[in-house]
Design a protein around this motif. Structure first.
Motif, short mmCIF file in Angstrom:
data_model
loop_
_atom_site.label_atom_id
_atom_site.label_comp_id
_atom_site.label_asym_id
_atom_site.label_seq_id
_atom_site.Cartn_x
_atom_site.Cartn_y
_atom_site.Cartn_z
N GLY A 1 -0.93 -35.29 -0.48
CA GLY A 1 -0.89 -33.94 0.04
C GLY A 1 -1.88 -32.98 -0.58
O GLY A 1 -2.96 -33.37 -1.00
N VAL A 2 -1.51 -31.72 -0.61
CA VAL A 2 -2.36 -30.65 -1.12
C VAL A 2 -1.79 -30.18 -2.45
O VAL A 2 -0.63 -29.80 -2.54
N ILE B 1 -6.72 -32.07 -2.09
CA ILE B 1 -6.22 -32.44 -0.76
C ILE B 1 -6.34 -33.94 -0.60
O ILE B 1 -7.42 -34.51 -0.78
N GLU B 2 -5.24 -34.59 -0.26
CA GLU B 2 -5.21 -36.03 -0.06
C GLU B 2 -4.89 -36.32 1.39
O GLU B 2 -3.92 -35.79 1.94
N LEU B 3 -5.70 -37.17 2.00
CA LEU B 3 -5.57 -37.45 3.43
C LEU B 3 -5.63 -38.95 3.67
O LEU B 3 -6.37 -39.66 3.01
N ASN C 1 -2.75 -27.98 5.81
CA ASN C 1 -2.03 -29.23 6.10
C ASN C 1 -1.95 -29.48 7.59
O ASN C 1 -2.24 -30.57 8.09
N CYS D 1 -3.94 -32.41 9.62
CA CYS D 1 -3.09 -33.44 10.21
C CYS D 1 -3.42 -33.61 11.68
O CYS D 1 -3.46 -34.73 12.20
N THR E 1 -0.58 -35.60 5.25
CA THR E 1 -1.17 -34.46 4.54
C THR E 1 -0.05 -33.54 4.09
O THR E 1 0.07 -32.43 4.58
#
Length: 448
Positions: free
Chosen positions: A119-120, A129-131, A191, A195, A209
């Motif tokens: 996530g953020v 930020i992780e996606l 987010n 997304c 996200t």
């Protein structure tokens, strides 16, 4: 119930500190006994994950591990590494040697990096930020465009793609303040919009996200995200030459109640980290190990058990371990044209560069983005969106688009497409941004 959990966690922390005080780690750095490498020996009280933490420190320093001997049977951990710098020389920099002593010795404090959420994450000076989602041409361009429109500046990022999936860890700041973004409503908007960008045709693997807390090691996080996303469920990339395909085998050593994992593959930087990271996060413990990577091919052998004390129990588990290790080896191997960018950093830089790639029918298979002291240092691996070799005409088109920049080509596209060795040339993409950098490129399958 909450009080009980908190108490248990506190007691575990205090017990670990007590064990560490009674048995402090010991690090010995030897530049004399081996003529072509620095020997680093680490002795410590044993705990799950300690091997990964040690390897992580060494690989983060960009050290090459040419040999390693691992023993952690019982309550004590001992590991011996032969390491060199990236040019094959011994480590003589006192700053580096001092950092190793402080990071692994008695005063060290190994940070836990077991977090698995996505996530953020607000941090001290940036927001992480992780996606993860379905890969497709132009995805990085779309993600970076959204961030630019939301007044976010990308200060560093790493993007991996593997088996139709894409994962990214991006650190951003507010465009105006250059500080972390902490407003909950703004984070929720980031987010939601990201997304939407990540949503693809795969109904069974939705993009992720979500907001989480804490920080973790970027490369480890990418491994965790792709592992959780089950990118290993497909076979190793068929485009890999047979000689380049990793050979992973798992057998049970009945007399010792271990499972023995053997790995043979082309050596590359961070290979040991990628394998130990995957075994650790799959909840396996390495009791003994031997690593030999002095030549172009690396050989690794590990005696492992699951954390519950059992060896590999079934053919299905054995196949899963093999597939997961194959994926861990291949994830960092990037097909395509290696492009390196060096220019003055500015908001929207990543968005502009990746847009030009997309407009010229190039897709990014891996990216490393970094900024330091007002400069951007970016590396991209790109290939033709249709799967064909990158044509020189595309490079000419990019050169026309970016303006006053010198572009050189190493070899013909056909020769470059067949090459499996990393090119020493560099791509400095400065003309587009009004700097006088020279531009070169080499087509590689990167093993860095």
């Amino acid at each position: 119930m909450e009080a009980s959990v908190s108490y248990s966690s506190t007691m575990d922390d205090e017990y670990e500190k007590f064990i560490k005080r009674m048995n402090p780690p010991r690090v010995v750095v030897d530049n004399e006994s081996c003529k072509n490498a620095t020997v680093i020996q680490v002795d410590s009280a044993n705990k799950h994950g300690i091997l990964l933490e040690v390897v992580q420190v060494l690989t983060d320093l960009n050290l090459m591990i040419t040999k390693a001997y691992i023993c952690s049977d019982g309550g004590w951990f001992m590991d011996v590494f032969n390491v060199t710098d990236q040019h094959g020389n011994k480590i003589t920099d006192e700053g580096v040697l001092d950092y190793i002593q402080k990071s692994l010795g008695p005063d060290s404090c190994f940070a836990s990096s077991m977090r698995r959420s996505v996530g953020v994450v607000p941090a001290m000076d940036h927001t992480s930020i992780e996606l993860i989602g379905s890969d497709r041409p132009g995805l990085l361009s779309e993600v970076s465009a959204v961030l630019t429109n939301l007044k976010c500046n990308v200060v560093n990022a790493e993007v991996w793609t593997h088996n139709t999936r894409a994962a990214a860890v991006m650190r951003v700041t507010d465009e105006e303040t250059r500080a972390a973004i902490t407003d909950p409503q703004r984070l929720a908007l980031i987010n939601r919009l990201l997304c939407n960008v990540l949503k693809g045709s795969n109904k069974y693997r939705e993009p992720k996200t979500v907001v989480s807390h804490g920080l973790t090691h970027t490369d480890r996080r990418l491994h965790q995200m792709m592992f959780a996303d089950r990118d290993y469920e497909r076979s190793v990339d068929d485009s890999l030459d047979e000689k380049e395909r990793p050979n992973v085998n798992v057998v049970n050593w009945q007399d010792k109640d271990y499972s023995v994992v053997t790995i043979r593959c082309k050596d590359r930087p961070k290979l040991l980290f990628d394998i130990i990271c995957t075994l650790t996060d799959m909840q396996y413990v390495v009791f003994h190990g031997n690593v030999d990577a002095e030549g172009p091919q690396a050989y690794q052998e590990y005696c492992i058990r699951h954390v519950d004390g059992s060896p590999v129990k079934s053919d299905a588990e054995r196949e899963r371990v093999i597939h997961c290790l194959e994926a861990a080896i291949v994830r960092r191997v990037s097909e395509g044209l290696k492009l390196e960018l060096c220019t003055t950093d500015r908001v929207g830089l990543l968005s502009d560069v990746t847009r030009i790639f997309r407009e010229n029918s190039l897709t990014v298979t891996r990216a490393e983005v970094a900024t330091k002291e007002g400069k951007a240092f970016n590396t991209f691996y790109v290939r033709d969106s249709s799967g064909y070799p990158v044509d020189a005409k595309i490079i000419d088109s990019i050169r026309q688009t970016i303006g006053q920049t010198i572009l050189s080509v190493k070899g013909s596209p056909e020769e470059s497409n067949q090459s499996q060795q990393e090119s020493p040339t560099r791509f400095l993409f400065g003309g587009l941004f009004k700097s006088r950098s020279f531009v070169n490129f080499g087509l590689v399958r990167s093993y860095s």
